[in-house]
Design an enzyme around this catalytic site. Structure first.
Site, PDB file in Angstrom:
ATOM      1  N   HIS A 127      22.464  11.861 -33.984  1.00 43.38           N
ATOM      2  CA  HIS A 127      22.514  13.048 -33.137  1.00 43.38           C
ATOM      3  C   HIS A 127      22.741  12.633 -31.680  1.00 43.38           C
ATOM      4  O   HIS A 127      22.875  11.449 -31.365  1.00 43.38           O
ATOM      5  CB  HIS A 127      21.252  13.907 -33.300  1.00 43.38           C
ATOM      6  CG  HIS A 127      19.964  13.225 -32.977  1.00 43.38           C
ATOM      7  ND1 HIS A 127      19.666  12.710 -31.736  1.00 43.38           N
ATOM      8  CD2 HIS A 127      18.852  12.981 -33.746  1.00 43.38           C
ATOM      9  CE1 HIS A 127      18.456  12.198 -31.739  1.00 43.38           C
ATOM     10  NE2 HIS A 127      17.941  12.328 -32.953  1.00 43.38           N
ATOM     11  N   HIS A 180      20.814   9.763 -29.940  1.00 46.40           N
ATOM     12  CA  HIS A 180      21.290   8.401 -30.196  1.00 46.40           C
ATOM     13  C   HIS A 180      22.486   8.087 -29.296  1.00 46.40           C
ATOM     14  O   HIS A 180      22.625   6.968 -28.786  1.00 46.40           O
ATOM     15  CB  HIS A 180      21.689   8.241 -31.664  1.00 46.40           C
ATOM     16  CG  HIS A 180      20.581   8.531 -32.627  1.00 46.40           C
ATOM     17  ND1 HIS A 180      20.640   9.552 -33.541  1.00 46.40           N
ATOM     18  CD2 HIS A 180      19.377   7.942 -32.804  1.00 46.40           C
ATOM     19  CE1 HIS A 180      19.528   9.577 -34.248  1.00 46.40           C
ATOM     20  NE2 HIS A 180      18.743   8.605 -33.816  1.00 46.40           N
ATOM     21  N   CYS A 202       1.686   8.828 -39.896  1.00 45.01           N
ATOM     22  CA  CYS A 202       2.782   9.775 -39.701  1.00 45.01           C
ATOM     23  C   CYS A 202       4.060   9.156 -40.256  1.00 45.01           C
ATOM     24  O   CYS A 202       4.544   8.140 -39.736  1.00 45.01           O
ATOM     25  CB  CYS A 202       2.959  10.101 -38.213  1.00 45.01           C
ATOM     26  SG  CYS A 202       4.444  11.086 -37.878  1.00 45.01           S
ATOM     27  N   CYS A 210       7.332   8.929 -37.705  1.00 49.58           N
ATOM     28  CA  CYS A 210       7.550   7.832 -36.760  1.00 49.58           C
ATOM     29  C   CYS A 210       7.032   6.505 -37.312  1.00 49.58           C
ATOM     30  O   CYS A 210       6.994   5.515 -36.585  1.00 49.58           O
ATOM     31  CB  CYS A 210       6.920   8.135 -35.402  1.00 49.58           C
ATOM     32  SG  CYS A 210       5.182   8.532 -35.446  1.00 49.58           S
ATOM     33  N   CYS A 212       0.207  13.121 -34.107  1.00 52.94           N
ATOM     34  CA  CYS A 212       1.515  12.673 -33.633  1.00 52.94           C
ATOM     35  C   CYS A 212       2.067  13.696 -32.643  1.00 52.94           C
ATOM     36  O   CYS A 212       2.138  14.895 -32.964  1.00 52.94           O
ATOM     37  CB  CYS A 212       2.476  12.494 -34.809  1.00 52.94           C
ATOM     38  SG  CYS A 212       4.134  12.006 -34.277  1.00 52.94           S
ATOM     39  N   HIS A 260       5.802  14.906 -34.303  1.00 50.40           N
ATOM     40  CA  HIS A 260       6.040  15.429 -35.642  1.00 50.40           C
ATOM     41  C   HIS A 260       4.885  16.353 -36.031  1.00 50.40           C
ATOM     42  O   HIS A 260       3.729  15.927 -36.010  1.00 50.40           O
ATOM     43  CB  HIS A 260       6.173  14.289 -36.659  1.00 50.40           C
ATOM     44  CG  HIS A 260       7.331  13.378 -36.360  1.00 50.40           C
ATOM     45  ND1 HIS A 260       7.182  12.201 -35.658  1.00 50.40           N
ATOM     46  CD2 HIS A 260       8.661  13.496 -36.628  1.00 50.40           C
ATOM     47  CE1 HIS A 260       8.369  11.609 -35.529  1.00 50.40           C
ATOM     48  NE2 HIS A 260       9.277  12.383 -36.094  1.00 50.40           N
ATOM     49  N   LYS A 320      12.801  18.738 -28.703  1.00 43.73           N
ATOM     50  CA  LYS A 320      13.395  17.399 -28.789  1.00 43.73           C
ATOM     51  C   LYS A 320      14.420  17.317 -29.916  1.00 43.73           C
ATOM     52  O   LYS A 320      14.200  17.843 -31.014  1.00 43.73           O
ATOM     53  CB  LYS A 320      12.288  16.369 -29.037  1.00 43.73           C
ATOM     54  CG  LYS A 320      12.800  14.952 -29.239  1.00 43.73           C
ATOM     55  CD  LYS A 320      11.776  14.086 -29.950  1.00 43.73           C
ATOM     56  CE  LYS A 320      12.401  12.760 -30.372  1.00 43.73           C
ATOM     57  NZ  LYS A 320      11.530  11.993 -31.276  1.00 43.73           N
ATOM     58  N   LYS A 322      16.018  13.985 -36.024  1.00 46.45           N
ATOM     59  CA  LYS A 322      16.433  14.113 -37.417  1.00 46.45           C
ATOM     60  C   LYS A 322      15.305  14.698 -38.245  1.00 46.45           C
ATOM     61  O   LYS A 322      15.518  15.543 -39.104  1.00 46.45           O
ATOM     62  CB  LYS A 322      16.842  12.738 -37.974  1.00 46.45           C
ATOM     63  CG  LYS A 322      17.999  12.089 -37.242  1.00 46.45           C
ATOM     64  CD  LYS A 322      18.530  10.853 -37.957  1.00 46.45           C
ATOM     65  CE  LYS A 322      17.494   9.764 -38.145  1.00 46.45           C
ATOM     66  NZ  LYS A 322      17.034   9.186 -36.857  1.00 46.45           N
TER      67      LYS A 322
END
Length: 484
Positions: free
Chosen positions: A17, A20, A126, A129, A139, A142, A296, A299
């Site tokens: 995305h 990156h 988690c 991550c 987290c 997430h 944010k 993915k």
């Protein structure tokens, strides 16, 4: 002065995305800038293939893990063309033979230092991550409660390195940029470091990953595995001369990473290298996140923007320019297509592209494409002379906004010279000052085209081709389109 720059390597549980793309383009601009200054450069990127979340994603897709991972890794490698990337090496951790051998060597060196022990524990994990959280922690990136996991794994004695890490960070031996991230890391280390798990049961990973040396029932924890890519890609396991050239002897060893993985890079990675008796990176540059509607890009969260599609629709130069010109040095930056279009039109089409086009048009109209001389005495010449130093200083501090802003400043000054001098009136009046003005403008355009190569390499190359060398120029052709 040799320069080694790396990106973090992303999980390949889904397609890349725009977040990156930000990191890749930042690292690429740094690499291109140093090459422009005549320095030896090596630029590394790659993919983190050995994560449990990749295994889970492959299962959900009904595809065997190796096939799934290879397909997504190829999508990350495929960003080279749409983003105009100049990386020298791309390492996929599941298939590159250099990597597994290097991971095992580093493991064995840390084991020889007495920094491993087996430990049974229960923790809150988690999967998003690949990180454990303590009691009461959640987290930040997430949603949902971390999974409670009970395992017996190998642990690394991180606590042994607390004092040394404080000295390394306080002294600037390893520079963490920006300063707010350095302060954050120092506060974390000073508060006390807990040992951490560096392996996982092979059964839980479905046999995917690199087996722990001497313990076939365990695979190396994904973060240990991933961090080592910075040296395994240099032939760390085999005594390749590249390791000495680009790691041991390199003047600068720079990691470009996102803020969510600062502790892994500025604490865990440094401790592993200290344990193994290896040199440390010189700089960890930390960027913040891109968001869409304040959320944010991720993915795992399903919030993504396809950089390849953006490049197809609006061009590589426009996309790179927005990432380098508009993303804030500190704080998250919200992306919209309107903002990308506005920045490209304002700076590339209107300011830089228009300057070169009108300059070449004037040279061809009044001097048949031949650059007269000498240049006029003008503050613009001084500004051009100062521009490389301004960009050097900005990029030494990883301030891409300041670097691209310096380009815009000089381009704006050159455009103002056109309006003030009015070459068309000088030509009608037969004024001898025309030659000096035209020569000055061509000189400024050539400097701007050269200095913009790290940021918009495709467009800059086309500008330089039109501007030519010596007294020769080509006819102007539009380089930066005006987008709707």
């Amino acid at each position: 002065m040799s320069f080694y720059v790396t990106t973090a390597i992303p999980y390949v549980n889904a397609a890349p995305h725009l977040g990156h793309a930000l990191e890749l383009v930042q690292a690429d601009a740094l690499a291109r800038h140093r090459r422009l200054r005549g320095q030896p450069v090596r630029f590394l990127t790659g993919t983190d293939d050995n994560a449990l979340k990749n295994v889970a994603a492959a299962r959900a897709a009904g595809v065997d893990t190796a096939t799934f991972v290879a397909g997504n890794a190829a999508r990350f490698a495929g960003l080279r063309e749409p983003l105009a990337l100049s990386f020298d090496d791309f390492l996929a951790t599941s298939t590159d033979a250099r990597h597994a051998a290097g991971v095992r060597r580093l493991w064995q060196q840390c084991a020889a230092a007495g920094d491993f022990y087996r430990h049974s524990y229960s923790g809150r994990y988690c999967a998003g991550c690949e990180q454990f959280y303590g009691p009461g922690e959640s987290c930040p990136e997430h949603p949902g409660e971390p999974e409670v996991v009970q395992e017996t794994n190998w642990f690394f004695r991180l606590s042994r390195y607390q004092d040394r890490l404080v000295r390394v960070l306080e002294s600037g031996q390893v520079r963490v940029v920006p300063a707010a991230r350095r302060n954050e890391v120092l506060a974390f280390v000073r508060a006390g470091l807990a040992d951490f798990s560096v392996s996982r049961p092979a059964a839980r990973a479905g046999g995917w990953g690199i087996t722990v040396p001497g313990d076939p029932e365990q695979v190396v924890y994904v973060w240990w595995d991933a961090l080592t890519n910075y040296v395994t890609a240099l032939g760390y396991a085999t005594g390749d001369p590249a390791y000495r050239r680009w790691w041991t002897d390199a003047t600068e060893r720079v990691h470009v990473i996102g803020k969510g993985i600062v502790r892994f890079h500025a604490v865990h990675w440094l401790a592993l290298l200290l344990s193994a008796g290896q040199p440390l990176p010189t700089t960890v540059f930390v960027h913040d996140y891109l968001t869409v509607g304040g959320v944010k890009l991720s993915k795992s969260l399903g919030t993504t923007v396809d950089p390849g599609a953006l490049a197809d629709d609006y061009g590589t130069d426009a996309l790179r320019w927005w990432l380098l010109r508009e993303v804030a040095p500190v704080g998250d930056t919200d992306f919209t297509v309107d903002r990308l279009v506005h920045a490209a039109n304002r700076d590339l089409a209107h300011t830089l592209g228009n300057l070169v086009h009108r300059t070449l048009h004037l040279v061809h109209r009044y001097r048949a494409g031949q650059v007269p001389g000498p240049v006029a005495s003008d503050p613009l010449i001084d500004a051009c002379a100062e521009l490389p130093g301004r960009i050097d200083q900005a990029l030494d501090g990883f301030d891409f906004r300041a670097a691209t802003g310096a380009l815009c400043d000089v381009a704006g000054q050159a455009n103002r010279l056109v309006e003030a001098a009015q070459p068309w009136r000088l030509a009608r009046a037969g004024d001898a000052r025309l030659d000096g003005v035209l020569a000055t403008l061509v000189h400024a355009c050539r400097v701007l085209a050269d200095e913009s190569r790290p940021f918009v390499p495709t467009g800059a190359g086309r500008l330089r081709d039109q501007l030519g060398a010596g007294t020769h120029t080509s006819r102007p052709e539009p380089v930066f389109p005006r987008w709707e």
